[in-house]
Design a protein around this motif. Structure first.
Motif, PDB file in Angstrom:
ATOM      1  N   TRP A 147      -4.337   6.500 -11.633  1.00  0.00           N
ATOM      2  CA  TRP A 147      -4.548   7.326 -12.858  1.00  0.00           C
ATOM      3  C   TRP A 147      -3.763   6.298 -13.995  1.00  0.00           C
ATOM      4  O   TRP A 147      -4.230   6.394 -15.098  1.00  0.00           O
ATOM      5  N   ASP A 148      -2.673   5.724 -13.607  1.00  0.00           N
ATOM      6  CA  ASP A 148      -1.865   4.695 -14.403  1.00  0.00           C
ATOM      7  C   ASP A 148      -1.095   4.063 -13.686  1.00  0.00           C
ATOM      8  O   ASP A 148      -0.034   4.629 -12.770  1.00  0.00           O
ATOM      9  N   THR A 149      -1.242   2.963 -13.478  1.00  0.00           N
ATOM     10  CA  THR A 149      -0.561   2.034 -12.722  1.00  0.00           C
ATOM     11  C   THR A 149       0.871   1.774 -13.109  1.00  0.00           C
ATOM     12  O   THR A 149       1.626   0.909 -12.155  1.00  0.00           O
ATOM     13  N   ASP A 150       1.333   2.150 -13.952  1.00  0.00           N
ATOM     14  CA  ASP A 150       2.849   2.364 -14.218  1.00  0.00           C
ATOM     15  C   ASP A 150       3.364   3.416 -13.764  1.00  0.00           C
ATOM     16  O   ASP A 150       4.862   3.501 -13.638  1.00  0.00           O
ATOM     17  N   ARG A 151       2.702   4.300 -13.117  1.00  0.00           N
ATOM     18  CA  ARG A 151       3.420   5.413 -12.574  1.00  0.00           C
ATOM     19  C   ARG A 151       3.270   5.549 -10.985  1.00  0.00           C
ATOM     20  O   ARG A 151       2.513   4.785 -10.275  1.00  0.00           O
ATOM     21  N   ILE A 152       4.352   6.435 -10.452  1.00  0.00           N
ATOM     22  CA  ILE A 152       4.373   6.413  -8.977  1.00  0.00           C
ATOM     23  C   ILE A 152       2.956   7.346  -8.619  1.00  0.00           C
ATOM     24  O   ILE A 152       2.550   8.116  -9.224  1.00  0.00           O
ATOM     25  N   PRO A 153       2.734   7.159  -7.110  1.00  0.00           N
ATOM     26  CA  PRO A 153       1.497   7.873  -6.831  1.00  0.00           C
ATOM     27  C   PRO A 153       1.951   9.243  -5.945  1.00  0.00           C
ATOM     28  O   PRO A 153       1.460   9.768  -5.011  1.00  0.00           O
ATOM     29  N   GLY A 154       3.363   9.457  -6.037  1.00  0.00           N
ATOM     30  CA  GLY A 154       3.933  10.486  -5.119  1.00  0.00           C
ATOM     31  C   GLY A 154       4.640   9.895  -3.809  1.00  0.00           C
ATOM     32  O   GLY A 154       4.381   8.736  -3.641  1.00  0.00           O
ATOM     33  N   GLY A 155       5.189  10.612  -3.201  1.00  0.00           N
ATOM     34  CA  GLY A 155       5.828  10.139  -1.700  1.00  0.00           C
ATOM     35  C   GLY A 155       5.852  11.165  -0.930  1.00  0.00           C
ATOM     36  O   GLY A 155       6.077  12.261  -1.221  1.00  0.00           O
ATOM     37  N   SER A 156       6.317  10.985   0.372  1.00  0.00           N
ATOM     38  CA  SER A 156       6.442   9.574   0.907  1.00  0.00           C
ATOM     39  C   SER A 156       4.964   8.891   0.981  1.00  0.00           C
ATOM     40  O   SER A 156       4.964   7.652   1.340  1.00  0.00           O
ATOM     41  N   GLY A 157       4.055   9.828   1.182  1.00  0.00           N
ATOM     42  CA  GLY A 157       2.559   9.169   1.661  1.00  0.00           C
ATOM     43  C   GLY A 157       1.892   8.644   0.189  1.00  0.00           C
ATOM     44  O   GLY A 157       0.476   9.037   0.296  1.00  0.00           O
ATOM     45  N   GLY A 158       2.353   8.134  -0.601  1.00  0.00           N
ATOM     46  CA  GLY A 158       1.672   7.540  -1.654  1.00  0.00           C
ATOM     47  C   GLY A 158       0.487   6.551  -1.541  1.00  0.00           C
ATOM     48  O   GLY A 158      -0.264   6.782  -2.457  1.00  0.00           O
ATOM     49  N   GLY A 159       0.622   5.963  -0.226  1.00  0.00           N
ATOM     50  CA  GLY A 159      -0.369   5.006  -0.053  1.00  0.00           C
ATOM     51  C   GLY A 159      -1.584   5.572   0.204  1.00  0.00           C
ATOM     52  O   GLY A 159      -2.905   5.212  -0.119  1.00  0.00           O
ATOM     53  N   SER A 160      -1.784   6.751   1.140  1.00  0.00           N
ATOM     54  CA  SER A 160      -2.762   7.243   1.651  1.00  0.00           C
ATOM     55  C   SER A 160      -3.452   8.026   0.450  1.00  0.00           C
ATOM     56  O   SER A 160      -4.568   8.000   0.254  1.00  0.00           O
ATOM     57  N   ALA A 161      -2.571   8.832  -0.467  1.00  0.00           N
ATOM     58  CA  ALA A 161      -3.223   9.379  -1.966  1.00  0.00           C
ATOM     59  C   ALA A 161      -3.924   8.375  -2.703  1.00  0.00           C
ATOM     60  O   ALA A 161      -5.120   8.611  -3.351  1.00  0.00           O
ATOM     61  N   ASP A 493     -13.950  11.878 -11.433  1.00  0.00           N
ATOM     62  CA  ASP A 493     -14.772  11.459 -12.374  1.00  0.00           C
ATOM     63  C   ASP A 493     -14.074  10.773 -13.345  1.00  0.00           C
ATOM     64  O   ASP A 493     -14.752   9.924 -14.139  1.00  0.00           O
ATOM     65  N   ARG A 494     -13.092  11.379 -13.959  1.00  0.00           N
ATOM     66  CA  ARG A 494     -12.323  10.874 -15.048  1.00  0.00           C
ATOM     67  C   ARG A 494     -11.210   9.895 -14.904  1.00  0.00           C
ATOM     68  O   ARG A 494     -10.813   9.489 -15.915  1.00  0.00           O
ATOM     69  N   ILE A 495     -11.408   9.312 -13.751  1.00  0.00           N
ATOM     70  CA  ILE A 495     -10.080   8.270 -13.462  1.00  0.00           C
ATOM     71  C   ILE A 495     -10.595   6.875 -14.286  1.00  0.00           C
ATOM     72  O   ILE A 495     -11.924   6.638 -14.097  1.00  0.00           O
ATOM     73  N   PRO A 496      -9.508   6.328 -14.677  1.00  0.00           N
ATOM     74  CA  PRO A 496     -10.050   5.219 -15.397  1.00  0.00           C
ATOM     75  C   PRO A 496     -10.400   4.287 -14.403  1.00  0.00           C
ATOM     76  O   PRO A 496      -9.749   4.254 -13.315  1.00  0.00           O
ATOM     77  N   GLU A 497     -11.226   3.066 -14.793  1.00  0.00           N
ATOM     78  CA  GLU A 497     -11.772   1.930 -13.894  1.00  0.00           C
ATOM     79  C   GLU A 497     -10.629   1.264 -13.641  1.00  0.00           C
ATOM     80  O   GLU A 497     -10.085   0.561 -14.672  1.00  0.00           O
ATOM     81  N   LEU A 498     -10.139   0.790 -12.218  1.00  0.00           N
ATOM     82  CA  LEU A 498      -9.261   0.052 -11.969  1.00  0.00           C
ATOM     83  C   LEU A 498      -9.353  -1.393 -12.562  1.00  0.00           C
ATOM     84  O   LEU A 498      -8.398  -2.244 -12.619  1.00  0.00           O
ATOM     85  N   THR A 499     -10.573  -1.925 -12.389  1.00  0.00           N
ATOM     86  CA  THR A 499     -10.750  -3.455 -12.744  1.00  0.00           C
ATOM     87  C   THR A 499     -10.240  -3.604 -14.470  1.00  0.00           C
ATOM     88  O   THR A 499      -9.639  -4.436 -14.806  1.00  0.00           O
ATOM     89  N   THR A 500     -10.487  -2.506 -15.199  1.00  0.00           N
ATOM     90  CA  THR A 500     -10.055  -2.547 -16.405  1.00  0.00           C
ATOM     91  C   THR A 500      -8.540  -2.623 -16.486  1.00  0.00           C
ATOM     92  O   THR A 500      -7.946  -3.147 -17.218  1.00  0.00           O
ATOM     93  N   LEU A 501      -7.974  -1.582 -15.577  1.00  0.00           N
ATOM     94  CA  LEU A 501      -6.532  -1.543 -15.733  1.00  0.00           C
ATOM     95  C   LEU A 501      -5.712  -2.756 -15.382  1.00  0.00           C
ATOM     96  O   LEU A 501      -4.884  -3.554 -15.772  1.00  0.00           O
ATOM     97  N   GLN A 502      -6.435  -3.541 -14.132  1.00  0.00           N
ATOM     98  CA  GLN A 502      -6.140  -4.714 -13.814  1.00  0.00           C
ATOM     99  C   GLN A 502      -6.069  -5.730 -14.794  1.00  0.00           C
ATOM    100  O   GLN A 502      -5.174  -6.531 -15.064  1.00  0.00           O
ATOM    101  N   GLU A 503      -7.086  -5.901 -15.699  1.00  0.00           N
ATOM    102  CA  GLU A 503      -7.189  -6.794 -16.694  1.00  0.00           C
ATOM    103  C   GLU A 503      -5.779  -6.603 -17.741  1.00  0.00           C
ATOM    104  O   GLU A 503      -5.414  -7.526 -18.128  1.00  0.00           O
ATOM    105  N   VAL A 504      -5.886  -5.445 -18.064  1.00  0.00           N
ATOM    106  CA  VAL A 504      -4.697  -5.242 -18.910  1.00  0.00           C
ATOM    107  C   VAL A 504      -3.293  -5.421 -18.160  1.00  0.00           C
ATOM    108  O   VAL A 504      -2.495  -5.801 -18.954  1.00  0.00           O
ATOM    109  N   ALA A 505      -3.271  -5.161 -17.083  1.00  0.00           N
ATOM    110  CA  ALA A 505      -1.817  -5.450 -16.145  1.00  0.00           C
ATOM    111  C   ALA A 505      -1.626  -7.223 -16.285  1.00  0.00           C
ATOM    112  O   ALA A 505      -0.587  -7.514 -16.402  1.00  0.00           O
TER     113      ALA A 505
END
Length: 506
Positions: A147-161, A493-505
């Motif tokens: 949702w925002d690649t500057d933020r955490i995905p939770g833990g400890s199982g952030g990779g799965s989510a 359905d509302r999540i930003p497209e990651l390729t766009t975020l990748q370009e920003v990064a």
């Protein structure tokens, strides 16, 4: 076509694989392509088992072609948390001390997935030995929230989510010791379920805290979570804590999606000061929606929940210090300083110093102190008494209501690095989820919208009595159906497209 496949639900994929409309190889390849496209940014995976996943998919397609009956999730890809053993793939637990370790056996959960013809894509990132609330404590770097690649995905199982939210996998397995399935689910807008303790086997799960650890399903919707839960649940004679009892009809409950006549208790102690306004707003709206669907809403007090955090952070480190003693450089894993000069004790100390991260060392030290002579009764013993009082609070509440509800987390996803130097602030992310682990009852997190102040997902936690896991799915499915009718589709359905975020990064 690949993008369309990765956005389908697990149940839809399974149905189309069963009819031959899609092949499992097609579906698996689409998800592997998605991982290749976005995982450099998300870092949900520690290991991709590409060739074996495609072989498993081809075997499912051969079974279908031969007319063999397929299970309800046959051919569907899945991401496996890297704390469950899987022969032929490394199990690192996110730690340097197990870097490259190849287990000689499958965890029961892993074997049940394989027996159900579910395709395992690879192993997902986690806080080292599942110790953390952000997936920043991994020795291999943090996972990022799609949702925002500057933020955490939770833990400890952030990779799965994160793998679910990034559309890298339609299903995932996590483990929950103090909220490690539910917290990532809440902050990524996905579904995370902690089954009743003993309802899923711990055999082959590298232990953090043996009286708390619980494997469970992660998915993008409630039905998919229920179908996966059904695959991994049930008695296992190899696990001494496994419950020998029938698995509740969780799939039927998810399909029914009916809360009419249910009595739902709102926990007074899990809200108010310290909770983000947007989290409380979405939680309150979700409770009102449940009431409109025919549930009876009452306020419930569980006074000893206020002591859950303190009790947990004595019990967990104590069990952790005992369980992690086996990583001693003598039997498996990393070995440092073995030059013929150092003694065995010095090699052990050098290995543990090099192999364990800061958070693991902190908890081992706390736990060893709490268990030491003269302090056991004052700390660990007292914490276990509090645990009993929390279990009694649940028993009293469930005598009057069918389920309890609360926010899953006090806030939405925080920024990477924001709490790294403040362990107490990090531990407070566990505030709502810990009581269910201490008592061993079933609980789950379901997405209920985006917080107005930051546009990030909010989760509602549902807690049910032991072996009443089906009640979680009744509530979650009813909420999901009503909210998706309001939203006109899934929250993801509302999540930003990651390729766009990748370009920003870049």
């Amino acid at each position: 076509m690949s993008a369309e496949l990765t956005h389908l639900t697990a149940s839809a994929l399974a149905a189309q694989i069963a009819t031959g409309e899609l092949s499992s190889v097609q579906v698996t390849q689409a998800h592997l392509d998605r991982i290749a496209a976005v995982d450099d940014l998300v870092h949900a995976f520690l290991h991709i088992d590409r060739d074996r996943a495609l072989d498993q998919a081809a075997a499912v397609d051969a079974k279908r072609a031969a007319g063999e009956r397929l299970g309800p999730l046959a051919g569907v890809p899945l991401a496996l948390k890297d704390v469950l053993t899987y022969t032929g793939a490394p199990t690192t637990c996110g730690s340097k001390i197990l870097e490259g370790w190849m287990p000689p056996y499958n965890a029961t959960v892993t074997q049940r997935l394989l027996d159900a013809d579910i395709v395992i894509l690879g192993k997902t990132n986690l806080d080292e030995f599942a110790m953390g609330s952000s997936t920043e404590n991994s020795a291999y770097g943090p996972t990022r929230n799609p949702w925002d690649t500057d933020r955490i995905p939770g833990g400890s199982g952030g990779g799965s989510a994160a793998a679910l939210a990034a559309f890298e996998a339609p299903l995932a397995i996590g483990t929950d010791t103090g909220g490690s399935i539910r917290q990532p689910g809440a902050v990524t807008g996905t579904v995370g379920v902690k089954p009743t303790y003993g309802g899923t086997s711990r055999y082959g799960l590298v232990a953090l805290a043996s009286s708390l650890d619980t494997p469970g399903p992660c998915a993008r919707n409630v039905l998919d979570a229920a179908l996966l839960h059904r695959v991994i649940a049930g008695h296992d004679p190899r696990d001494s804590t496994s419950i020998d009892a029938p698995v509740p009809d969780i799939v039927g409950a998810a399909r029914a999606a009916d809360v009419s006549g249910m009595k739902i208790g709102v926990v007074k102690e899990l809200g108010g000061e310290g909770y983000a306004p947007g989290v409380e707003q979405r939680f309150t709206e979700a409770v009102a929606l449940l009431e409109s669907l025919g549930a009876d809403i009452v306020e419930v007090s569980c006074p000893h929940f206020d002591y859950a955090l303190a009790a947990y952070y004595l019990i967990l480190p104590s069990e952790c210090s005992s369980n992690l003693a086996k990583f001693d450089a003598m039997r498996f894993g990393l070995r440092v300083g073995d030059d013929g000069v150092l003694s065995a004790e010095q090699v052990m100390a050098a290995t543990r110093e090099a192999g364990f991260g800061a958070e693991v060392k902190r908890r081992i030290i706390i736990g060893t102190y709490a268990l030491s002579s003269g302090y056991y009764d004052a700390y660990y013993g007292q914490a276990q008494k509090v645990r009993t009082l929390i279990a009694r609070d649940f028993e009293a509440a469930f005598a009057d209501v069918d389920v309890l509800v609360s926010p899953t987390t006090p806030s939405t996803a925080f920024r990477i690095g924001e709490r790294v130097d403040d362990p107490l602030a990090m531990y407070k992310a566990d505030l709502c989820t810990i009581p269910s682990n201490l008592a061993g009852n079933a609980s789950a997190s379901f997405p209920v919208g985006l917080a107005p102040e930051d546009g990030l997902p909010v989760g509602l936690q549902v807690m049910a009595p032991p072996l009443a896991d089906d009640r979680l799915y009744r509530v979650g499915a009813a909420l999901e159906r009503a909210l998706e009718a309001q939203w006109g589709g899934s929250l993801l359905d509302r999540i930003p497209e990651l390729t766009t975020l990748q370009e920003v990064a870049r």
